[in-house]
Design an enzyme around this catalytic site. Structure first.
Site, mmCIF file in Angstrom:
data_model
loop_
_atom_site.group_PDB
_atom_site.id
_atom_site.type_symbol
_atom_site.label_atom_id
_atom_site.label_comp_id
_atom_site.label_asym_id
_atom_site.label_seq_id
_atom_site.Cartn_x
_atom_site.Cartn_y
_atom_site.Cartn_z
ATOM 1 N N HIS A 205 0.763 -1.225 -0.091
ATOM 2 C CA HIS A 205 -0.033 0.018 -0.041
ATOM 3 C C HIS A 205 0.663 1.219 -0.150
ATOM 4 O O HIS A 205 0.098 2.372 -0.097
ATOM 5 C CB HIS A 205 -1.011 0.058 1.217
ATOM 6 C CG HIS A 205 -0.211 0.177 2.539
ATOM 7 N ND1 HIS A 205 0.344 -0.957 3.272
ATOM 8 C CD2 HIS A 205 0.042 1.343 3.289
ATOM 9 C CE1 HIS A 205 0.970 -0.260 4.192
ATOM 10 N NE2 HIS A 205 0.806 0.878 4.195
HETATM 11 C C1 UD1 Z 1 -1.992 5.042 6.293
HETATM 12 C C2 UD1 Z 1 -0.750 5.661 6.931
HETATM 13 C C3 UD1 Z 1 0.286 4.456 6.664
HETATM 14 C C4 UD1 Z 1 -0.423 2.951 7.228
HETATM 15 C C5 UD1 Z 1 -1.489 2.628 6.558
HETATM 16 C C6 UD1 Z 1 -1.808 1.473 6.889
HETATM 17 C C7 UD1 Z 1 -0.239 7.909 6.938
HETATM 18 C C8 UD1 Z 1 0.923 9.044 6.195
HETATM 19 N N1 UD1 Z 1 -0.192 6.767 6.295
HETATM 20 O O1 UD1 Z 1 -1.834 5.201 4.907
HETATM 21 O O2 UD1 Z 1 1.434 4.807 7.332
HETATM 22 O O3 UD1 Z 1 0.933 2.168 6.820
HETATM 23 O O4 UD1 Z 1 -2.291 3.764 6.840
HETATM 24 O O5 UD1 Z 1 -3.258 1.278 6.319
HETATM 25 O O6 UD1 Z 1 -0.986 8.163 7.708
HETATM 26 N N2 UD1 Z 1 -9.162 4.620 2.237
HETATM 27 C C9 UD1 Z 1 -10.551 3.994 2.251
HETATM 28 N N3 UD1 Z 1 -10.994 3.490 3.375
HETATM 29 C C10 UD1 Z 1 -10.329 3.615 4.754
HETATM 30 C C11 UD1 Z 1 -9.309 4.195 4.662
HETATM 31 C C12 UD1 Z 1 -8.456 4.854 3.552
HETATM 32 O O7 UD1 Z 1 -11.126 3.666 1.253
HETATM 33 O O8 UD1 Z 1 -10.981 3.383 5.611
HETATM 34 C C13 UD1 Z 1 -8.542 4.869 1.071
HETATM 35 C C14 UD1 Z 1 -8.955 6.455 0.567
HETATM 36 O O9 UD1 Z 1 -9.201 6.565 -0.786
HETATM 37 C C15 UD1 Z 1 -7.672 7.144 1.069
HETATM 38 C C16 UD1 Z 1 -6.611 6.032 0.819
HETATM 39 O O10 UD1 Z 1 -7.176 4.797 1.013
HETATM 40 O O11 UD1 Z 1 -7.379 8.389 0.148
HETATM 41 C C17 UD1 Z 1 -5.499 6.278 1.694
HETATM 42 O O12 UD1 Z 1 -5.797 6.412 3.025
HETATM 43 P P1 UD1 Z 1 -4.708 7.220 4.117
HETATM 44 O O13 UD1 Z 1 -5.189 7.082 5.471
HETATM 45 O O14 UD1 Z 1 -4.685 8.553 3.381
HETATM 46 O O15 UD1 Z 1 -3.343 6.660 3.775
HETATM 47 P P2 UD1 Z 1 -2.985 4.885 3.971
HETATM 48 O O16 UD1 Z 1 -2.377 4.939 2.458
HETATM 49 O O17 UD1 Z 1 -3.879 4.299 4.471
#
Ligand code: UD1
Length: 360
Positions: A205
């Site tokens: 991811h």
């Molecule tokens: C975040 C953490 C990362 C961790 C990861 C585990 C930061 C900078 N990064 O990254 O260190 O390893 O979580 O998962 O905090 N999304 C959904 N549903 C959710 C959450 C996210 O659909 O419940 C999608 C959204 O499109 C979002 C994307 O995933 O834009 C990324 O989510 P985000 O929380 O920004 O960062 P992660 O890549 O999950």
């Protein structure tokens, strides 16, 4: 003593569970859990609270997904009044996600004592958002609790006052050891028809892998090739599924793609795998604790102990991935790193109660 825990993203929840459990044994400690809402899907959040037996959050700030600046700012805006109202003795933050750094900034401005669980880890790579979060959080924290001794070394090198640093070991390993019997009894691996030591588990991811279309495609091709040698199962983070192109999906035709899996299911898959291919920080540690070979698709790691004392290997050259995966073999489990013993949560609780790191 009143303690407010701040969590927001999937890897935080496994770190909170053993700390909350250890603190609950102390009469006179009140705990509140604030969920920022950084992760909000059932599969990324609630299922973890259920599997890990964590109490429902007292408050959800519901910040959701957004750019880093917007997400961090929203958490700060919504968390500040909580600290003002609750007046906790300690705020405890976990790991390196945006929720961690946002809460740290709020506490430092309000003069509220801040404890960072999983302090001191450094990849040395400032293109990773998590590295910035680690640096800033550790700069601001009053009590820095490290999972491995390299964390202490990093903090001392950066000039952190030694009285604020305490080695407690790895809280995620507490959770793993606690949950392993239930995970293996879940039957998840068997339902997928996967034999112990007979398949590869993949999770990816990180922006460095999934936001670069050419690199993502090369990874998908390599995974497709590995799937001609053994079953490959790939529970997919929403960030990754949203990036996959038609061409990537064709390369993955032989790979079993799943939605994100809950904690017990993931641990069942991890503990039975012949090899894990990942860019997750948590899985680098979990595979070391379990003695399962791990191939990490990154140029660096903030968890070098998983390479020097564990089963982890960084894959710097993607063209080597297929051969490394198909020749991986589980070996006799080595002794775990110091403090990866299932008692780190108790040591966190003692550090908080003894008030190490108090502001002078
Ligand atoms: C975040 C953490 C990362 C961790 C990861 C585990 C930061 C900078 N990064 O990254 O260190 O390893 O979580 O998962 O905090 N999304 C959904 N549903 C959710 C959450 C996210 O659909 O419940 C999608 C959204 O499109 C979002 C994307 O995933 O834009 C990324 O989510 P985000 O929380 O920004 O960062 P992660 O890549 O999950």
């Amino acid at each position: 003593m009143k303690i407010v825990h701040v969590v927001g993203a999937r890897p935080n929840f496994m770190k909170l569970a053993p700390v909350a459990r250890a603190l609950a044994k102390h009469a006179g400690v009140t705990q509140k859990i604030v969920h920022t809402g950084q992760h909000y899907d059932e599969a990324m959040s609630e299922s973890f609270f259920r599997d890990l037996g964590i109490a429902e959050p007292d408050l959800n700030l519901e910040v959701g997904s957004a750019s880093h600046a917007v997400q961090t700012a929203r958490i700060m805006e919504r968390f500040e009044p909580v600290v003002v109202q609750e007046r906790p003795d300690w705020v405890v933050v976990y790991g390196d996600v945006n929720s961690t750094v946002a809460a740290a900034l709020v506490c430092s401005k309000l003069g509220t004592r801040l404890c960072h669980v999983e302090a001191g880890l450094r990849s040395g790579d400032r293109t990773m958002p998590e590295e910035i979060n680690r640096l800033v959080t550790d700069r601001l924290a009053d009590l820095l609790l490290t999972p491995s001794m390299d964390g202490d070394d990093n903090l001392l090198r950066e000039g952190v006052d030694p009285s604020r640093i305490q080695f407690v070991g790895n809280v995620m390993v507490d959770t793993l050891l606690h949950a392993l019997p239930a995970a293996q009894a879940s039957g998840f691996r068997a339902q997928l028809g996967l034999d112990i030591d007979g398949y590869a588990l993949v999770t990816l991811h990180r922006p460095s892998n999934v936001d670069a279309p050419e690199r993502l495609h090369r990874i998908c091709r390599a995974l497709g090739e590995i799937a001609t040698h053994m079953p490959v199962v790939f529970p997919m983070h929403p960030r990754t599924s949203s990036r996959l192109t038609e061409r990537d999906r064709q390369s993955l035709a032989g790979v079993k793609l799943l939605d994100p899996t809950p904690y017990h299911a993931t641990l069942d898959l991890t503990s039975g795998a012949r090899v894990v291919i990942t860019d997750s920080g948590g899985l680098q540690e979990e595979t070391t604790a379990l003695g399962v070979p791990c191939l990490t698709l990154r140029d660096n790691t903030e968890r070098p102990i998983t390479v020097t004392q564990g089963t982890n290997q960084l894959v710097l050259d993607l063209s080597a991935l297929r051969d490394l995966a198909v020749t991986s073999r589980r070996r006799e489990k080595a002794a775990p790193p110091q403090g990866w013993d299932g008692r780190a949560g108790e040591r966190v609780a003692s550090a908080l109660l003894n008030g190490v790191g108090n502001r002078g």
